[in-house]
Write a protein that holds these residues in place. Structure first.
Motif, short mmCIF file in Angstrom:
data_model
loop_
_atom_site.label_atom_id
_atom_site.label_comp_id
_atom_site.label_asym_id
_atom_site.label_seq_id
_atom_site.Cartn_x
_atom_site.Cartn_y
_atom_site.Cartn_z
N ASN A 50 0.85 -1.20 0.00
CA ASN A 50 0.00 0.00 0.00
C ASN A 50 0.88 1.25 0.00
O ASN A 50 2.10 1.15 -0.13
N SER A 90 1.53 3.09 2.35
CA SER A 90 2.26 3.16 3.61
C SER A 90 2.37 4.59 4.11
O SER A 90 1.36 5.28 4.25
N SER A 121 6.76 -1.67 1.76
CA SER A 121 5.39 -1.36 2.19
C SER A 121 4.41 -2.53 2.00
O SER A 121 3.30 -2.34 1.51
N TYR A 136 1.61 -4.84 2.96
CA TYR A 136 0.49 -4.70 3.90
C TYR A 136 0.30 -6.05 4.58
O TYR A 136 0.10 -7.08 3.92
#
Ligand code: GLV
Length: 529
Positions: free
Chosen positions: A123, A125, A524, A526
Motif C-alpha cells: 500500500n 504506507s 510497504s 500490507y
C-alpha cells in the motif's frame, strides 16, 4: 517464488501503446491497472517505460470480458485510488500474485480473498502521512475557529451589509421551533412571544405546534403558524382539531389512556411530526399531570439542513378539566422567553471560538498519520491521548484501550485509523455522547469509522460541538443536512492530494513493481491479519 514473464500471446493488442523508441510491449512485464474512470493519475507516464500496462477503463470492452480475454496471465495489478477489488474480479485473474495499492487504506480490496489466494499486497504506507496529518490539524482548527464559516460570510458580501461577523452572523436570527403539549391558547402565546422578542430586539422566527393531549390517550394536533404547509390527515388522532383535515401528522404513541395510567407514569411513545418540509422528532413525553413545563431536547430540521431548536413543553396550560396543574399561559411565556434568551446568548457566545491551547485531543489510530497529528498538535499546546489496537510502549501519551473512555477524556477526537470489521462505526452514539456537546470529531480515515446517520442527528441536535470530515460513508454522497451547519467543515476526500504525496506514491509503486519482477524484497507490504 518463481516469477515468469508474461506469455506474449496473452498480451492484448494496442490497449496501451508504448512510446516510440522504447522496448516493444512484448519485452515488458504485463501489469494490469484497475481504476475507476474518474481516477486519472499521471502514473501511467511514469510506469509505461518499464511495464506493459493494460487498463480495462481505456477499452470499449466490458471490464469482465476484458479481464477474461486479456488478463489471464497477469501477475501484478495496480489498484488506483479506492477502486474496488472484489472476489469476483480476483476470480478473473487466476495468475495474480501481487496487488500494488496506491492508497494507504485498503478497505476497498477484498483482503480475505487475497489471503485465501496467497496474493501479496503493498500500500501507500507512509507516503501520505505528512499531508494527511496537516489536513487533520487544518480541519480541527477550522472547526474550532470557524474559518470556513467566516470565509463564507465574506464571500457572500455580508461584512459591509451586516457588520462584524461575530455580531451579525446568521445565528443572530434564531430559528425557534416550539412544540407545546397543552391545551393552551397558542395564538395568544405566539403573539405574546413575538412582541416580547421585539421588545428585546431579538429576531426569532417562532413556530409553535400545539399538541393537545385532551385525555392523554388521544393525541390531537393543532398549529399556530405555517398552517398551509401542514397537509394531509392525522393518523391515530382520537380528537381531531378543527384544522385536522389540513394536517399531516405521523403519530405513533404507545401511551396508555389516562384513566389506565398511574399518576407519575411516563409515556414511552415516540412522536414524529411532519410540518411541510420540517420534521420534528419528539422524545417520549411526560404525561400532563406529572409535570410543569419541561424541555425535551429535540431537533426540527428542514430539507436544506437548517437546524431548528425545539423545545417540547408538556404539562403547561390549563389542561383538560381535572387533569394536572394549571400553570397558565404566563408561565409558558416566561419559560419560552427564558429559553430563547438563553439560546440567543449561547449562540452569540458561541461566536467567540476557543483556541487550541490546553485542549485535550484523543487520536484514534496512532499509526504514521496519527503520530504526526500528535506531534503537530503538541506544538499548538494540546494534550494528547490515544487509542489503538495495542498500547505503544515507546509513546509518551496516555493510552485508552477503548474509544469510549478516550472520548470521555477528550475535547476532540481525530480519526486516523483504517477501516476494518473491528473499526466500522467505532464512533457510535455512545462515543458521541461521551464526547459531549462541545466535543469535535475530525475524520481523515474512512467514512465508515463513524455511524454517519447518528453523527448527523447529534450535530443537528447540538449534541456534539462540530465535525471536520474529509471522508464519508457513501462517497460522493454527503448528507445534505450538514451543508448549512457552520460548525461542520466538509472536504471531498482530498486530505492526501498534493503533488508531493502523489510523487512519493508513484515512486513507491514503481519500486515495488520493479522489485517484484526481479525477485527482490518489496517495500510497504500490507500485513494481512
Ligand atoms: O484516503 C487515502 C488513502 O487511503 O490513501
Amino acid at each position: 517464488m518463481e516469477r515468469n514473464n508474461a506469455n506474449p500471446q496473452d498480451l492484448p493488442m494496442a490497449v496501451e501503446v508504448n512510446q516510440e523508441g522504447l522496448q516493444s510491449n512484448e519485452d515488458l512485464h504485463l501489469v494490469l491497472v484497475l481504476r475507476l474512470p474518474s481516477f486519472k493519475l499521471p502514473l501511467n507516464d511514469i510506469l509505461r517505460p518499464h511495464f506493459h500496462l493494460i487498463d480495462p477503463a481505456d477499452s470499449p470492452e466490458p471490464a469482465c470480458s476484458f479481464l477474461s480475454n486479456h488478463a489471464q496471465s497477469v501477475r501484478a495489478l495496480i489498484c488506483v485510488g479506492y477502486t474496488p477489488v472484489t472476489a469476483e474480479t480476483l476470480n478473473l485473474l487466476p495468475s495474480l500474485e501481487l496487488i500494488v495499492a496506491s492508497s494507504a487504506g485498503v478497505d476497498h480490496i477484498d483482503i480475505q480473498e487475497c489471503r485465501r489466494r496467497g496474493i501479496i499486497m503493498t500500500n501507500a504506507s507512509t507516503s501520505f502521512a505528512e499531508d494527511a496529518a496537516d489536513y487533520a490539524v487544518a480541519l480541527l482548527i477550522d472547526v474550532w475557529r470557524r474559518i470556513s464559516a467566516a470565509d463564507r460570510f465574506l464571500h457572500a458580501g455580508l461584512w459591509p451589509v451586516k457588520g462584524d461577523y461575530p455580531l451579525a452572523s446568521k445565528k443572530q436570527r434564531l430559528d425557534v421551533g416550539r412544540v407545546l403539549i397543552s391545551s393552551c391558547d397558542h395564538d395568544f402565546i405566539e403573539q405574546a412571544i413575538t412582541m416580547m422578542l421585539m421588545e428585546r430586539s431579538m429576531k426569532a422566527l417562532v413556530t409553535i405546534l400545539v399538541v393537545w393531549l385532551p385525555e392523554l390517550g388521544g393525541v390531537d394536533v393543532d398549529i399556530a403558524a405555517h398552517e398551509n404547509d401542514f397537509q394531509g390527515s392525522i393518523e391515530g388522532a382520537s380528537h381531531p382539531s378543527p384544522h385536522a383535515e389540513l394536517h399531516e401528522a405521523s403519530l405513533s404513541i404507545s401511551s396508555p389512556r389516562a384513566k389506565d395510567m398511574p399518576s407519575g407514569a411516563k409515556t414511552t411513545g415516540k412522536i414524529e411530526l411532519r410540518l411541510g418540509r420540517f420534521v420534528a422528532e419528539l422524545n417520549p413525553i411526560d404525561p400532563v399531570q406529572t409535570l410543569g413545563p419541561k424541555i425535551v431536547p429535540n431537533a426540527l430540521r428542514d430539507e436544506a439542513g437548517l437546524s431548528w431548536k425545539v423545545g417540547c413543553l408538556s404539562g403547561c396550560g390549563p389542561g383538560p378539566p381535572g387533569l394536572g396543574p394549571n400553570n397558565g399561559d404566563d408561565a409558558i411565556i416566561d419559560f419560552f422567553i427564558g429559553r430563547i434568551e438563553k439560546e440567543t446568548k449561547e449562540d452569540s457566545e458561541a461566536q467567540l471560538r476557543p483556541n487550541l491551547r490546553g485542549k485535550r485531543v484523543g487520536i484514534v489510530g496512532l499509526g504514521s498519520i496519527g503520530f504526526k497529528v500528535s506531534k503537530r498538535l503538541e506544538a499548538f499546546g494540546c494534550s494528547i491521548a490515544y487509542n489503538s489496537r495495542m498500547e505503544k510502549p515507546s509513546v509518551p501519551f496516555p493510552y485508552y484501550a477503548n474509544v469510549l473512555d478516550l472520548a470521555a477524556h477528550s475535547d476532540a477526537l481525530v480519526l486516523c485509523c483504517s477501516l476494518t470489521e473491528q473499526t466500522r462505526h467505532i464512533i457510535n452514539k455512545d462515543v458521541m455522547t461521551a464526547l459531549g456537546k462541545k466535543g469535535v470529531i475530525i475524520n481523515v480515515g474512512r467514512g465508515g469509522l463513524i455511524d454517519e446517520k447518528e453523527l448527523v442527528q447529534f450535530l443537528l441536535r447540538g449534541d456534539i460541538g462540530g465535525a471536520g470530515l474529509d471522508v464519508f460513508e457513501n462517497e460522493p454522497d454527503v448528507p445534505r443536512e450538514l451543508f448549512e451547519l457552520d460548525n461542520v467543515v466538509l472536504s471531498p476526500h482530498i486530505a492526501i492530494s498534493t503533488p508531493e504525496s502523489f510523487e512519493a506514491v508513484h515512486q513507491l509503486i514503481l519500486t515495488n513493481l520493479k522489485a517484484f519482477f526481479s525477485n527482490k524484497p518489496l517495500q510497504s507490504v500490507y500485513q494481512i491479519e
